[in-house]
Design a protein around this motif. Structure first.
Motif: not given
Length: 554
Positions: A491, A518-519, A522-525
């Motif tokens: 992070r 990286y999951r 939060g992949q989408a973020d």
């Protein structure tokens, strides 16, 4: 009426061409090919040479690891040999094709040449075509160092004589690719190869086609240098040389080298020859170190303790005079790697116990640290020996001095040997503004990765506080090599992406994330952040695009 001279000349030339072709048909020349990568060169020869005058034999048998030995046993008589493959600068011809695994090692070629076990492939050759980079490169792979000159002085040479002998040794033992190929293809009249980069097969093939179109009568297998071939490759590094002859001074070195790999000699005979070499002037022993190492390592443990071979090794182990001179020369070696190699050989022949060799190694590193002669190579060497317990009093005293000096390379060497304080110093160097310090830290951490989560978080936090700079990029790239899995650290690094002022920093951050889990972010973020804040790439797709594809696929 007399015919014009030009007409008679044309008739004579045509008749000569017919005669040459007829002669070739009567005794077709054999072109042997070793194709470990691209077939372009082979196919150009095959397309352009008259099939009645030349026959082709491919020596590589796919899927058979001993294909060269098989070809030698079949006694194929080669007039010309074409070797096509990448050449790594001295050890083997290899392929970059995924459907092939064949390769040709220089050592195997040397063994076949020295053992006279391949008379057809090697001894009848008129020409060799080495279609790989650097195959005839003239850069020395071994040079005479100052400690070799000191050894000559120590053995009784005058300064002038020591300088002269050192020059001769340097020239004789340079070990260039050209020298090795000339020795392998001894007495071959013509050896073509490249002094630097060679054209890839898809380029070399058309160049060969152009050559064949310019040559009315094929010259392949004639044993004569082709000026037309050289002209066709004039924009490349193509060069030509004859094979080594017995009249040359380097023929003596070839005979020495062959003694170690000649299959006609027994193991005990080779060990006895190794003893004879070890008894020579230590300057020459140093130059032959590579041959001695390879041979000593090639004797299987079972064979070492059996019969005449064991007796030959026992004679070396009992030769205390040679042992003393050898260890003196080893301890005087300027390069830590050479000193370590010489001590390893001393252990192999029975002059040192494993414990004594380890003590010599520790002394070597300590000497280089004390003299301030530690760089990346010494760090790799120190770490490569395995972690020490760091309890040696002499080591602790040395480490204390190193930490006071502030020299990161010496600290890395001490950390490799078990100093916890030195390890902490090297970890802090990851975020140094000094590029050399970061380079040393990278070398160290490849051997001793960050295992403590607290250390990883500390480095990530320090990186986030660094000003945008080339140093910050190097620090992030160093962290990427650690394959970070700690969410808090990830992070901290991901939060730098929107703040980055250069695409180089963003690429370095992407390099960390693409190697991590990286999951947890939060992949989408993460994908939205990358798209929103990425800086324009000046040279197309990069690691940021690769990371985005991975995130979107997930």
């Amino acid at each position: 009426m007399p015919q014009p001279f030009s007409f008679i000349s044309k008739v004579f030339a045509a008749c000569l061409g017919i005669a040459v072709s007829a002669s070739a048909i009567g005794a077709p020349r054999t072109v042997c090919t070793i194709t470990v990568n691209s077939p372009d060169e082979r196919e150009s020869f095959r397309r352009n040479l008259p099939p009645g005058d030349y026959r082709f034999v491919e020596l590589v048998e796919r899927g058979r690891p001993d294909w060269l030995a098989s070809a030698c046993q079949q006694k194929v008589q080669c007039d010309a040999l074409i070797i096509s493959g990448h050449f790594d600068g001295g050890t083997e011809f290899y392929t970059d094709r995924h459907d092939n695994s064949e390769y040709l090692s220089v050592e195997e070629m040397e063994r076949a040449s020295c053992s006279d076990s391949c008379p057809g492939v090697f001894s009848q050759l008129k020409e060799v075509y080495l279609m790989g980079c650097n195959t005839l490169k003239t850069e020395a792979r071994q040079t005479v160092t100052e400690d070799i000159v000191r050894g000559l002085l120590r053995s009784g040479h005058t300064p002038a004589d020591a300088s002269r002998v050192a020059g001769i040794l340097g020239e004789q033992h340079a070990g260039t690719n050209r020298d090795r190929m000339r020795a392998i293809f001894k007495d071959v009249p013509v050896i073509y190869g490249f002094s630097s980069l060679a054209p890839l097969g898809r380029t070399a093939g058309p160049l060969l086609d152009r050559y064949f179109q310019s040559a009315a009568v094929p010259e392949i297998g004639s044993g004569q240098v082709s000026s037309k071939l050289m002209a066709a490759f004039s924009n490349t590094a193509l060069t030509v040389t004859p094979g080594l002859s017995d009249a040359e001074s380097k023929a003596t070195l070839r005979r020495d080298a062959c003694q170690f790999v000649d299959d006609r000699l027994s193991a005990s005979q080779k060990v006895a020859f190794m003893h004879e070499v070890l008894q020579r002037d230590m300057a020459e022993v140093r130059m032959l170190l590579g041959h001695l190492e390879r041979f000593a390592a090639s004797i299987p443990p079972v064979q070492r303790v059996a019969g005449s071979t064991a007796a030959a090794f026992a004679k070396i182990a009992g030769d205390q005079g040679t042992r003393g001179r050898y260890l003196e020369a080893a301890r005087d070696a300027d390069e830590a790697s050479v000193r370590t190699r010489m001590m390893a050989l001393a252990t192999n022949v029975g002059w040192l116990t494993p414990a004594q060799e380890q003590a010599e190694f520790m002394r070597t590193i300590a000497d280089h640290v004390a003299r301030g002669r530690v760089g990346r190579d010494e760090v790799d060497l120190a770490c490569g020996r395995g972690r020490q317990d760091g309890q040696d009093p002499a080591l602790r005293t040395l480490a204390t001095g190193v930490l006071k000096s502030g020299k990161i390379a010496q600290a890395a060497a001490m950390a490799c040997l078990g100093s916890a304080e030195a390890h902490a110093r090297v970890v802090r160097a990851v975020t140094s503004t000094d590029a050399d310090e970061i380079t040393i830290a990278q070398a160290y951490l490849r051997h001793r990765p960050l295992a403590d989560v607290g250390e990883v978080r500390s480095v990530a936090s320090a990186i986030s506080r660094m000003p945008a700079s080339a140093a910050q990029v190097r620090a992030i790239e160093t962290l990427a090599q650690q394959r970070v899995s700690d969410p808090e650290s990830l992070r901290a690094i991901a939060a730098l992406f929107p703040l980055a002022k250069s695409v180089q920093v963003q690429r370095a951050i992407a390099g960390v994330l693409i190697r991590s889990d990286y999951r947890v972010l939060g992949q989408a973020d993460l994908a939205r952040s990358l798209k929103q804040h990425r800086l324009k790439s000046p040279d197309g797709s990069d690691v940021i695009d690769a990371l985005l594809r991975v995130l979107q696929a997930g």
